[in-house]
Enzyme design. Sequence first.
Site, PDB file in Angstrom:
ATOM      1  N   HIS A  56      13.004   6.695  -3.322  1.00 52.72           N
ATOM      2  CA  HIS A  56      14.012   7.137  -4.296  1.00 52.72           C
ATOM      3  C   HIS A  56      14.035   8.651  -4.373  1.00 52.72           C
ATOM      4  O   HIS A  56      13.180   9.330  -3.813  1.00 52.72           O
ATOM      5  CB  HIS A  56      13.813   6.480  -5.663  1.00 52.72           C
ATOM      6  CG  HIS A  56      12.578   6.885  -6.409  1.00 52.72           C
ATOM      7  ND1 HIS A  56      11.298   6.615  -5.968  1.00 52.72           N
ATOM      8  CD2 HIS A  56      12.429   7.538  -7.598  1.00 52.72           C
ATOM      9  CE1 HIS A  56      10.424   7.069  -6.850  1.00 52.72           C
ATOM     10  NE2 HIS A  56      11.088   7.643  -7.842  1.00 52.72           N
ATOM     11  N   HIS A  58      13.624  11.029  -6.643  1.00 56.06           N
ATOM     12  CA  HIS A  58      12.857  11.948  -7.500  1.00 56.06           C
ATOM     13  C   HIS A  58      12.039  12.932  -6.669  1.00 56.06           C
ATOM     14  O   HIS A  58      11.484  12.582  -5.629  1.00 56.06           O
ATOM     15  CB  HIS A  58      11.940  11.171  -8.447  1.00 56.06           C
ATOM     16  CG  HIS A  58      12.682  10.541  -9.590  1.00 56.06           C
ATOM     17  ND1 HIS A  58      12.187   9.474 -10.302  1.00 56.06           N
ATOM     18  CD2 HIS A  58      13.892  10.848 -10.145  1.00 56.06           C
ATOM     19  CE1 HIS A  58      13.059   9.149 -11.254  1.00 56.06           C
ATOM     20  NE2 HIS A  58      14.100   9.956 -11.167  1.00 56.06           N
ATOM     21  N   ASP A  60       9.152  14.197  -6.916  1.00 56.26           N
ATOM     22  CA  ASP A  60       7.753  13.912  -6.592  1.00 56.26           C
ATOM     23  C   ASP A  60       7.635  12.841  -5.493  1.00 56.26           C
ATOM     24  O   ASP A  60       6.527  12.419  -5.151  1.00 56.26           O
ATOM     25  CB  ASP A  60       6.957  13.505  -7.843  1.00 56.26           C
ATOM     26  CG  ASP A  60       7.465  12.236  -8.492  1.00 56.26           C
ATOM     27  OD1 ASP A  60       8.693  12.091  -8.645  1.00 56.26           O
ATOM     28  OD2 ASP A  60       6.638  11.369  -8.845  1.00 56.26           O
ATOM     29  N   HIS A  61       8.766  12.445  -4.912  1.00 53.46           N
ATOM     30  CA  HIS A  61       8.749  11.508  -3.777  1.00 53.46           C
ATOM     31  C   HIS A  61       9.407  12.095  -2.526  1.00 53.46           C
ATOM     32  O   HIS A  61       9.206  11.585  -1.426  1.00 53.46           O
ATOM     33  CB  HIS A  61       9.423  10.174  -4.173  1.00 53.46           C
ATOM     34  CG  HIS A  61       8.662   9.493  -5.276  1.00 53.46           C
ATOM     35  ND1 HIS A  61       7.818   8.435  -5.051  1.00 53.46           N
ATOM     36  CD2 HIS A  61       8.565   9.790  -6.600  1.00 53.46           C
ATOM     37  CE1 HIS A  61       7.244   8.091  -6.199  1.00 53.46           C
ATOM     38  NE2 HIS A  61       7.675   8.904  -7.147  1.00 53.46           N
ATOM     39  N   HIS A 113      14.276   1.895 -12.223  1.00 51.33           N
ATOM     40  CA  HIS A 113      13.726   3.247 -12.409  1.00 51.33           C
ATOM     41  C   HIS A 113      14.814   4.268 -12.053  1.00 51.33           C
ATOM     42  O   HIS A 113      15.097   5.179 -12.830  1.00 51.33           O
ATOM     43  CB  HIS A 113      12.499   3.395 -11.521  1.00 51.33           C
ATOM     44  CG  HIS A 113      11.858   4.747 -11.542  1.00 51.33           C
ATOM     45  ND1 HIS A 113      11.259   5.268 -12.666  1.00 51.33           N
ATOM     46  CD2 HIS A 113      11.711   5.687 -10.568  1.00 51.33           C
ATOM     47  CE1 HIS A 113      10.775   6.479 -12.376  1.00 51.33           C
ATOM     48  NE2 HIS A 113      11.042   6.749 -11.113  1.00 51.33           N
ATOM     49  N   ASP A 132       8.291   3.653  -7.322  1.00 50.14           N
ATOM     50  CA  ASP A 132       8.119   3.673  -8.783  1.00 50.14           C
ATOM     51  C   ASP A 132       8.774   2.450  -9.429  1.00 50.14           C
ATOM     52  O   ASP A 132       9.157   2.488 -10.597  1.00 50.14           O
ATOM     53  CB  ASP A 132       8.714   4.955  -9.385  1.00 50.14           C
ATOM     54  CG  ASP A 132       7.856   6.188  -9.095  1.00 50.14           C
ATOM     55  OD1 ASP A 132       6.794   6.053  -8.464  1.00 50.14           O
ATOM     56  OD2 ASP A 132       8.269   7.291  -9.499  1.00 50.14           O
ATOM     57  N   HIS A 170       2.136   5.967  -8.040  1.00 50.53           N
ATOM     58  CA  HIS A 170       1.324   6.720  -9.010  1.00 50.53           C
ATOM     59  C   HIS A 170       0.066   5.978  -9.421  1.00 50.53           C
ATOM     60  O   HIS A 170       0.020   4.751  -9.402  1.00 50.53           O
ATOM     61  CB  HIS A 170       2.137   6.989 -10.291  1.00 50.53           C
ATOM     62  CG  HIS A 170       3.306   7.888 -10.090  1.00 50.53           C
ATOM     63  ND1 HIS A 170       3.239   9.256 -10.259  1.00 50.53           N
ATOM     64  CD2 HIS A 170       4.581   7.627  -9.720  1.00 50.53           C
ATOM     65  CE1 HIS A 170       4.425   9.796 -10.018  1.00 50.53           C
ATOM     66  NE2 HIS A 170       5.266   8.816  -9.681  1.00 50.53           N
TER      67      HIS A 170
END
Length: 254
Positions: A56, A58, A60-61, A113, A132, A170
Amino acid sequence: MSMQTHLFRCLSDNYGVLVHDPDSGETASIDVPEEAAVRKALADTGWSLTHILITHHHNDHIGGLEGLKTPDVTVVGPKKDAARISGLDVLVGEGDTFEFGGENVEVFETPGHTSGHITYYMRNAGLVFAGDTMFTMGCGRLFEGTPADMWTSLNKITALPASTKVFCGHEYTLSNARFAVTADPTNEKLKERLAEVEKKTEQGIPTVPTTVGEELETNPFVRAGTVEVAEAMGLAGESPEKVLAEVRRRKDSF
Ligand code: ZN
Ligand code: FE
């Protein structure tokens, strides 16, 4: 030989994972939270990156995407997020498959999400990469989807064989487990697992991957269709979607 995995921590609480097929030599990074951490994982394993599989949009990915993408690396990602992730070579959605390391990787759309979130399933290896969507004893926050979306998405994962290993994005497990015992208070298996998770967290041992079977027994979001969780939410007889919404609402302020 079978598929190998290498899990590593990065950023504040993210996991990166490399998947390597010794026969073909192909190596995929599932998401790329951080360029330096992925490079270190590649150096530690001696594997050469051939694929990046994005779950996805975001940051942090995908934060390491620009730095890690070369002409030798195939970047696979969600068709529905093509407009907000730059650098995708192969766009995939529900039911699509593609070749990696001799596997026919299957793609599930798992919104909730985010609207474009996808999950990668390697059936022969028994591995699923849930990003996530599902966490060990938890699920992602509903930023761009409804409880019903998340319920459908989680069910795509829990429909897989119980022994399937679930990798997520995570390390949220200690908080998830502490919350889970409040949402499913009569679940003895869950109490045992909380104790295990406390021990592992103290020792710095990852609680990822989990398995489909363990999540079916202990994840309160996955168990939103059970009498026990519905009753604990004060929603006996209500739909799993309604129960999940309440579990998520309570977890958001836990
Ligand atoms: Zn995310
Ligand atoms: Fe994330």
